[in-house]
Write a protein that holds these residues in place. Sequence first.
Motif, PDB file in Angstrom:
ATOM      1  N   GLY A 229      -5.813 -47.092  -8.726  1.00 35.48           N
ATOM      2  CA  GLY A 229      -4.878 -47.985  -8.132  1.00 35.48           C
ATOM      3  C   GLY A 229      -5.218 -48.661  -9.189  1.00 35.48           C
ATOM      4  O   GLY A 229      -5.606 -48.186 -10.395  1.00 35.48           O
ATOM      5  N   ALA A 230      -3.979 -50.146  -9.532  1.00 37.72           N
ATOM      6  CA  ALA A 230      -4.554 -51.438  -9.986  1.00 37.72           C
ATOM      7  C   ALA A 230      -3.990 -52.230  -9.795  1.00 37.72           C
ATOM      8  O   ALA A 230      -3.436 -53.018  -8.494  1.00 37.72           O
ATOM      9  N   GLU A 231      -4.329 -53.974 -10.230  1.00 39.42           N
ATOM     10  CA  GLU A 231      -4.695 -54.531  -9.447  1.00 39.42           C
ATOM     11  C   GLU A 231      -4.379 -55.991 -11.391  1.00 39.42           C
ATOM     12  O   GLU A 231      -4.664 -55.618 -12.040  1.00 39.42           O
ATOM     13  N   LEU A 232      -2.616 -56.026 -10.981  1.00 37.94           N
ATOM     14  CA  LEU A 232      -2.526 -57.428 -11.673  1.00 37.94           C
ATOM     15  C   LEU A 232      -2.387 -58.930 -11.374  1.00 37.94           C
ATOM     16  O   LEU A 232      -2.329 -59.333 -10.249  1.00 37.94           O
ATOM     17  N   ILE A 303      -1.741 -60.144  -7.885  1.00 37.85           N
ATOM     18  CA  ILE A 303      -2.529 -60.793  -7.145  1.00 37.85           C
ATOM     19  C   ILE A 303      -2.205 -62.466  -7.717  1.00 37.85           C
ATOM     20  O   ILE A 303      -1.990 -62.744  -9.076  1.00 37.85           O
ATOM     21  N   ASP A 304      -2.145 -63.715  -7.223  1.00 37.15           N
ATOM     22  CA  ASP A 304      -1.741 -64.954  -8.003  1.00 37.15           C
ATOM     23  C   ASP A 304      -2.684 -65.205  -8.315  1.00 37.15           C
ATOM     24  O   ASP A 304      -4.157 -64.910  -7.652  1.00 37.15           O
ATOM     25  N   ASP A 305      -2.340 -66.751  -8.506  1.00 41.35           N
ATOM     26  CA  ASP A 305      -3.921 -67.215  -8.915  1.00 41.35           C
ATOM     27  C   ASP A 305      -4.770 -67.895  -7.345  1.00 41.35           C
ATOM     28  O   ASP A 305      -6.294 -67.988  -8.013  1.00 41.35           O
ATOM     29  N   SER A 306      -4.658 -67.828  -5.891  1.00 40.30           N
ATOM     30  CA  SER A 306      -5.409 -68.146  -5.374  1.00 40.30           C
ATOM     31  C   SER A 306      -6.482 -66.789  -4.928  1.00 40.30           C
ATOM     32  O   SER A 306      -6.500 -67.293  -4.111  1.00 40.30           O
ATOM     33  N   GLY A 307      -5.885 -65.756  -5.965  1.00 42.89           N
ATOM     34  CA  GLY A 307      -6.728 -64.079  -5.390  1.00 42.89           C
ATOM     35  C   GLY A 307      -6.104 -63.427  -4.159  1.00 42.89           C
ATOM     36  O   GLY A 307      -6.244 -62.387  -3.947  1.00 42.89           O
ATOM     37  N   GLU A 308      -4.526 -63.947  -3.825  1.00 41.90           N
ATOM     38  CA  GLU A 308      -3.519 -63.928  -2.884  1.00 41.90           C
ATOM     39  C   GLU A 308      -3.068 -62.667  -3.322  1.00 41.90           C
ATOM     40  O   GLU A 308      -2.528 -62.994  -4.265  1.00 41.90           O
ATOM     41  N   LEU A 309      -2.836 -61.377  -2.066  1.00 44.05           N
ATOM     42  CA  LEU A 309      -2.014 -60.321  -2.455  1.00 44.05           C
ATOM     43  C   LEU A 309      -0.419 -61.036  -2.284  1.00 44.05           C
ATOM     44  O   LEU A 309      -0.315 -61.710  -1.230  1.00 44.05           O
ATOM     45  N   VAL A 310       0.484 -60.937  -3.301  1.00 45.78           N
ATOM     46  CA  VAL A 310       1.987 -61.347  -3.143  1.00 45.78           C
ATOM     47  C   VAL A 310       3.121 -59.929  -2.767  1.00 45.78           C
ATOM     48  O   VAL A 310       2.660 -58.584  -4.156  1.00 45.78           O
TER      49      VAL A 310
END
Length: 320
Positions: A229-232, A303-310
Amino acid sequence: MSLNEFSLIEHYFSAIGQAEGVVLGVGDDGALLDIPAGQHLVVSVDTLVAGVHFPLDAAPDDIARRALRVNLSDLAAMGATPRWFTLALTLPAADRGWLEVFSRALAMDAGQFGCALVGGDTTAGPLGISIQLMGLVPAGRALTRSGARAGDHVFVTGTLGEGAAALQLFEPGLKLTGTVREHLRKRFYQPTPRLQEGVKLRGLASAALDVSDGLLADLGHIAEQSALGAELQLSALPLAPWLKKLAHAETVQGWALSGGDDYELCFTVPPANLAGIEGMITDGELVASCIGRMTARVGVRCIDDSGELVHVDRAGYRHF
């Protein structure tokens, strides 16, 4: 004199086929190509259809350049050097003026990118162009989609979103400044295949592809082929300053993530090779941005600046 298939090919396209490695080119039942020892042949094909991949009223020189360049982008993603191509051209009519402009632009781009026309076909029907590109890469050095590992860094060349933004050119009544309009038009019809970048990534990148259907969809192909998988990181997406002024932030982000048609390279880099990539970026040899990491957990997440999933509704372009 009316044009038949053979006179059309001879008059407009035979001169594009003079190059090293062509033993027998345009004009026979097949091409004979000399493949040097220690090289692998890389083959890719793309089809562009009028009304789907370019407007029905597009100029013939624009069509020629777009058709060749989007195919060259596939070779760039594999770290290959282009050498030859074939052309299958479906035409509503054998229009001499159209063919003259199309073939001249095709010859110019073929010369610029070092590839020779070695065969093809013409037929009557709705306008469509299929180009098969062939290139060379040292044996065992090709970049593929399946080599990524968990923990690899995800990079992308250039900037994103401009290819999708260029589709706004074809919206009736849209007002754009001359500079922006011309920039978007060039991005659509003359995307720059990242051939030099692909060669530089040999031995450093673990996986690569070109961003044609959208960053999320295309990175998803690397993840799937690599069983990862990947996290952007959304804040790391490379966006041109002028693009940010063109529309609302959410719209621009959507262009970058899901719009496609950017033809930049998305590639993964193992931690051991990170210094090599960063060194090239610092020295100006490579324009690229780190936008995330590959993960053992499957699926591509933003992932946004707050570390939350978008959540993103649309991953990219679907062909069917």
